[in-house]
Write an enzyme that holds these catalytic residues in place. Structure first.
Site, mmCIF file in Angstrom:
data_model
loop_
_atom_site.group_PDB
_atom_site.id
_atom_site.type_symbol
_atom_site.label_atom_id
_atom_site.label_comp_id
_atom_site.label_asym_id
_atom_site.label_seq_id
_atom_site.Cartn_x
_atom_site.Cartn_y
_atom_site.Cartn_z
ATOM 1 N N LYS A 54 87.272 -15.050 43.079
ATOM 2 C CA LYS A 54 87.904 -16.382 43.008
ATOM 3 C C LYS A 54 87.287 -17.194 41.871
ATOM 4 C CE LYS A 54 89.310 -16.367 47.798
ATOM 5 N NZ LYS A 54 88.910 -16.511 49.197
ATOM 6 N N GLN A 98 84.547 -20.121 52.194
ATOM 7 C CA GLN A 98 84.930 -18.752 52.530
ATOM 8 C C GLN A 98 84.702 -18.471 54.019
ATOM 9 O OE1 GLN A 98 86.335 -16.584 50.316
ATOM 10 N NE2 GLN A 98 86.559 -15.059 51.932
ATOM 11 N N ASP A 121 92.769 -24.555 50.626
ATOM 12 C CA ASP A 121 93.214 -23.466 51.503
ATOM 13 C C ASP A 121 94.054 -24.002 52.662
ATOM 14 O OD1 ASP A 121 93.529 -20.789 51.791
ATOM 15 O OD2 ASP A 121 91.570 -20.380 52.675
#
Ligand code: NAP
Length: 289
Positions: A54, A98, A121
């Site tokens: 990422k 994450q 996200d």
């Protein structure tokens, strides 16, 4: 007739090219690139790989991507303090923590601490709520957004189509169903308690498999001419990466199908880059007098 392959690698490349252009325009207009902070706690090997890519891919398109790797023993207070710092930093447009987090950290407490405008996200309750209410302006989870782009690229007509989503996680299944509903599909959500999953899948014009069970969905579960989006990423007995769908059998009946690997996977990071650019644009638009 064998299905056409929905090539996630090629479509992700197209998305990255679009984002690169948008990032260059943003940087020229505002004197800085969009900023993405990826927060990793611990050393889970898959998470280390995901977060590094990422960071790398975001920098490749001109986003200022930075990985914050914290030790496994980081306390919740320390993690929340970092998130508060990133929330307050004007050069940061996107924050991604994450998952999964180490067990001593409460996922909801951490996700709820991210400023909704920077929640690239789409897991903050404000963004999940906007999506559930069908209201614009929020950020949605990257994997289902990537799946929607695949469907759009294939030109699949969603209005009135019967869509079945297998899986109801907050990360994939639920937001996927909401995004399909927003495009006027008639949506069923299946999960581990669903009775006669096969019969439900056989009705699907669009089938999204996100159960995380290798080859759960057999070829004869697929309606002739359906579009099959396989989100699953599983290892089979030989250690090979496989989806939730029996690809070889399903492709004999489907019209479109995503391979694993090379289908949904590449779209997730591409959608994250897109979300970071969108978040940056939305933040500067809000700051304008
Ligand atoms: P998850 O949180 O474990 O959720 C799995 C869902 O599938 C749950 O809702 C579960 O039902 C349902 N399920 C499990 N077994 C089932 C069965 N036999 N029949 C019907 N439903 C069943 O997983 P996730 O995070 O959503 O991820 C799903 C899969 O997608 C995994 O393989 C993951 O690795 C993959 N994934 C891929 C990407 C990508 O970029 N390609 C991104 C994210 C995830 P219950 O709710 O009843 O337990």
């Amino acid at each position: 007739m064998a299905a056409k392959i929905l090539d996630g690698k090629a479509i992700a490349q197209k998305v990255r090219d679009e984002v690169r252009e948008g990032v260059a325009r943003f940087a020229a207009a505002h004197g800085r690139p969009p900023g993405l902070e990826v927060v990793l706690v611990g050393e889970d090997p898959a998470s280390v790989t995901h977060t590094r890519s990422k960071e790398r891919v975001s920098n490749e398109v001109g986003i200022r991507g930075r990985l914050r790797a914290l030790p496994a023993g980081t306390t919740e207070a320390e993690l929340l303090a970092l998130i508060a710092e990133l929330n307050a930093d004007d050069a940061v447009d996107g924050i991604l923590v994450q998952l999964p987090l180490p067990e001593h950290l409460r996922e909801h407490a951490v996700l709820d601490a991210i400023a909704p405008a920077k929640d690239v996200d789409g897991l903050h309750p404000v963004n999940a709520g906007l999506l559930a209410l069908g209201r614009p302006g929020g950020l949605a989870p990257c994997t289902p957004v990537g799946c929607m782009r695949l469907l759009a690229e294939a030109g699949v007509e969603l209005a009135g189509a019967r869509a079945v989503v297998v899986g109801r996680s907050h990360l994939v299944g639920r937001p996927m169903a909401q995004l399909l509903l927003a495009q006027h599909a008639t949506v069923a959500i299946a999960h581990s308690r669903t009775r006669d999953l096969r019969a439900i899948c056989r009705e699907a014009d669009v089938l999204v498999a996100a159960a995380g069970k290798a080859k759960l969905i057999g070829g004869d579960w697929i309606k002739e001419g359906a579009t099959v989006i396989d989100v699953g990423m599983n290892r089979d007995d030989a250690g090979k990466l496989v989806g939730d769908v029996d690809f070889e059998a399903a492709r004999e009946r489907a019209a479109w199908i995503t391979p694993v690997p090379g289908g949904v996977g590449p779209m997730t990071i591409a959608s994250l880059l897109e979300a970071t650019l969108r978040a940056a644009e939305a933040r500067v638009a809000k700051q304008r007098p």
